[in-house]
Design a protein around this motif. Structure first.
Motif, PDB file in Angstrom:
ATOM      1  N   ASP A  51       0.782  -1.457   0.055  1.00  0.00           N
ATOM      2  CA  ASP A  51       0.226   0.474  -0.281  1.00  0.00           C
ATOM      3  C   ASP A  51       0.857   1.279  -0.131  1.00  0.00           C
ATOM      4  O   ASP A  51       1.841   1.141   0.891  1.00  0.00           O
ATOM      5  CB  ASP A  51      -1.086   0.096   1.066  1.00  0.00           C
ATOM      6  N   ARG A  52       0.584   1.913  -0.685  1.00  0.00           N
ATOM      7  CA  ARG A  52       1.246   3.406  -0.687  1.00  0.00           C
ATOM      8  C   ARG A  52      -0.189   4.954  -0.236  1.00  0.00           C
ATOM      9  O   ARG A  52      -1.376   4.749  -0.906  1.00  0.00           O
ATOM     10  CB  ARG A  52       1.487   3.860  -1.710  1.00  0.00           C
ATOM     11  N   PHE A  53      -0.052   5.545   0.851  1.00  0.00           N
ATOM     12  CA  PHE A  53      -0.984   6.294   0.844  1.00  0.00           C
ATOM     13  C   PHE A  53       0.245   7.874   1.169  1.00  0.00           C
ATOM     14  O   PHE A  53       0.966   8.115   1.532  1.00  0.00           O
ATOM     15  CB  PHE A  53      -1.386   6.352   2.033  1.00  0.00           C
ATOM     16  N   GLN A  54      -0.234   9.238   0.528  1.00  0.00           N
ATOM     17  CA  GLN A  54       0.646   9.834   0.264  1.00  0.00           C
ATOM     18  C   GLN A  54      -0.502  11.747   0.751  1.00  0.00           C
ATOM     19  O   GLN A  54      -1.551  11.262   0.103  1.00  0.00           O
ATOM     20  CB  GLN A  54       1.010  10.428  -0.640  1.00  0.00           C
ATOM     21  N   LEU A  55      -0.261  11.766   1.618  1.00  0.00           N
ATOM     22  CA  LEU A  55      -0.960  13.563   1.627  1.00  0.00           C
ATOM     23  C   LEU A  55      -0.098  14.785   1.943  1.00  0.00           C
ATOM     24  O   LEU A  55       0.808  14.430   2.632  1.00  0.00           O
ATOM     25  CB  LEU A  55      -1.324  13.337   3.718  1.00  0.00           C
ATOM     26  N   SER A  56      -0.933  16.043   1.431  1.00  0.00           N
ATOM     27  CA  SER A  56       0.405  16.632   1.263  1.00  0.00           C
ATOM     28  C   SER A  56      -1.357  18.004   1.887  1.00  0.00           C
ATOM     29  O   SER A  56      -1.784  17.796   0.666  1.00  0.00           O
ATOM     30  CB  SER A  56       0.758  17.069   0.270  1.00  0.00           C
ATOM     31  N   ALA A  57      -0.947  19.002   2.600  1.00  0.00           N
ATOM     32  CA  ALA A  57      -1.532  19.467   3.124  1.00  0.00           C
ATOM     33  C   ALA A  57      -0.532  21.104   3.116  1.00  0.00           C
ATOM     34  O   ALA A  57       0.732  20.964   3.298  1.00  0.00           O
ATOM     35  CB  ALA A  57      -2.219  20.014   4.547  1.00  0.00           C
ATOM     36  N   GLU A  58      -1.507  22.474   2.556  1.00  0.00           N
ATOM     37  CA  GLU A  58      -0.311  23.252   2.650  1.00  0.00           C
ATOM     38  C   GLU A  58      -1.953  24.627   3.277  1.00  0.00           C
ATOM     39  O   GLU A  58      -3.398  24.886   3.363  1.00  0.00           O
ATOM     40  CB  GLU A  58      -0.190  24.208   1.455  1.00  0.00           C
ATOM     41  N   VAL A  59      -1.217  25.194   4.505  1.00  0.00           N
ATOM     42  CA  VAL A  59      -2.183  26.267   5.171  1.00  0.00           C
ATOM     43  C   VAL A  59      -1.336  27.258   4.971  1.00  0.00           C
ATOM     44  O   VAL A  59      -0.442  28.409   5.271  1.00  0.00           O
ATOM     45  CB  VAL A  59      -1.753  25.628   7.107  1.00  0.00           C
TER      46      VAL A  59
END
Length: 257
Positions: A51-59
């Protein structure tokens, strides 16, 4: 699964600027002004080999984002290869990030590599917690063949201000029994609080901790905490009042379900 999110400031409120999700990563957005709360869901039910999970966020500048999960994440037995999760978050000028996932539960035979990187501007604030449960002790589970490699890093203006890494392979239950590791405890949490009042929070946070926890300052505005506990119930009982205090009673509702 992959998820990308950007939050912007809109007057005294925060709002979603961009959002994209694919695969088994989804998100819910309860209406809780003035900040944005994102509840991350893994519809696959957990993480296993391959499995591969990627999360990116900008505040964005002046915005407030709380990232949490609907329930505990699970790292299941892997028959082939590693499961990988990678999360990166950038927090701009005068913005605030609350990174508050619920527990990660490790199952016997799991193989998980996890990385979290948070980049802060000079005036950004952050509250970061990562709880880990080493097997469901109430179910009689022990981790005899598990693999868990975890990295957490916080940067300010490109300079590292906090780095933490856990690397466990093989019979994790035996490793946890050592006095220099957890002395037999089955749960652990790491917490970082970056804010101008971090120094003022040190004594109250220490007063909330059991003998198996500790807190200190890495700088005038950087508080770190580590606590181990017998299991998930005891760990959460310690974490809830600390998180309530540091989040100013803005802990996501999902933590109390």
């Amino acid at each position: 699964g992959a998820l990308s999110l950007r939050i912007k400031s809109r007057g005294e409120l925060s709002a979603i600027d961009r959002f994209r999700a694919s695969g088994a990563f989804k998100a819910l957005f309860p209406r809780r002004a003035p900040g944005v709360e994102a509840i991350i869901l893994n519809t696959a039910g957990g993480v296993t080999g391959g499995d591969r999970f990627q999360l990116s966020a900008e505040v964005g500048q002046g915005a407030h984002l709380t990232l949490t999960t609907q329930a505990a994440e699970r790292a299941y037995r892997s028959s082939d290869g590693w499961g990988r999760t990678e999360s990166t978050v950038s927090v701009e000028t005068d913005a605030t990030l609350h990174w508050l996932p619920q527990e990660l539960i490790l199952f016997d035979g799991c193989a998980l590599r996890r990385r979290l990187r948070i980049d802060l501007s000079e005036t950004a604030r952050a509250l970061v917690v990562e709880p880990v449960i080493f097997g469901r002790t109430a179910m009689g589970e022990t981790l005899k063949t598990a693999r868990f490699h975890d990295q957490i890093a916080l940067f300010r203006q490109g300079r590292p201000i906090y780095r933490d890494a856990v690397r466990m392979d093989g019979n994790i239950a035996t490793q946890l029994s050592r006095g220099a590791v957890t002395a037999g405890a089955g749960a652990m949490a790491s917490l970082v609080y970056v804010a101008p009042d971090a120094g003022a929070q040190l004594a109250p946070v220490r007063a909330m901790l059991p003998e198996t926890g500790g807190a200190s300052l890495l700088g005038d505005d950087i508080l770190v905490m580590r606590v181990v506990a017998a299991g998930s119930h005891e760990l959460r009982r310690t974490l809830l009042p600390v998180l309530d205090r540091l989040s100013r009673d803005a802990l996501p509702t999902s933590w109390r379900l």
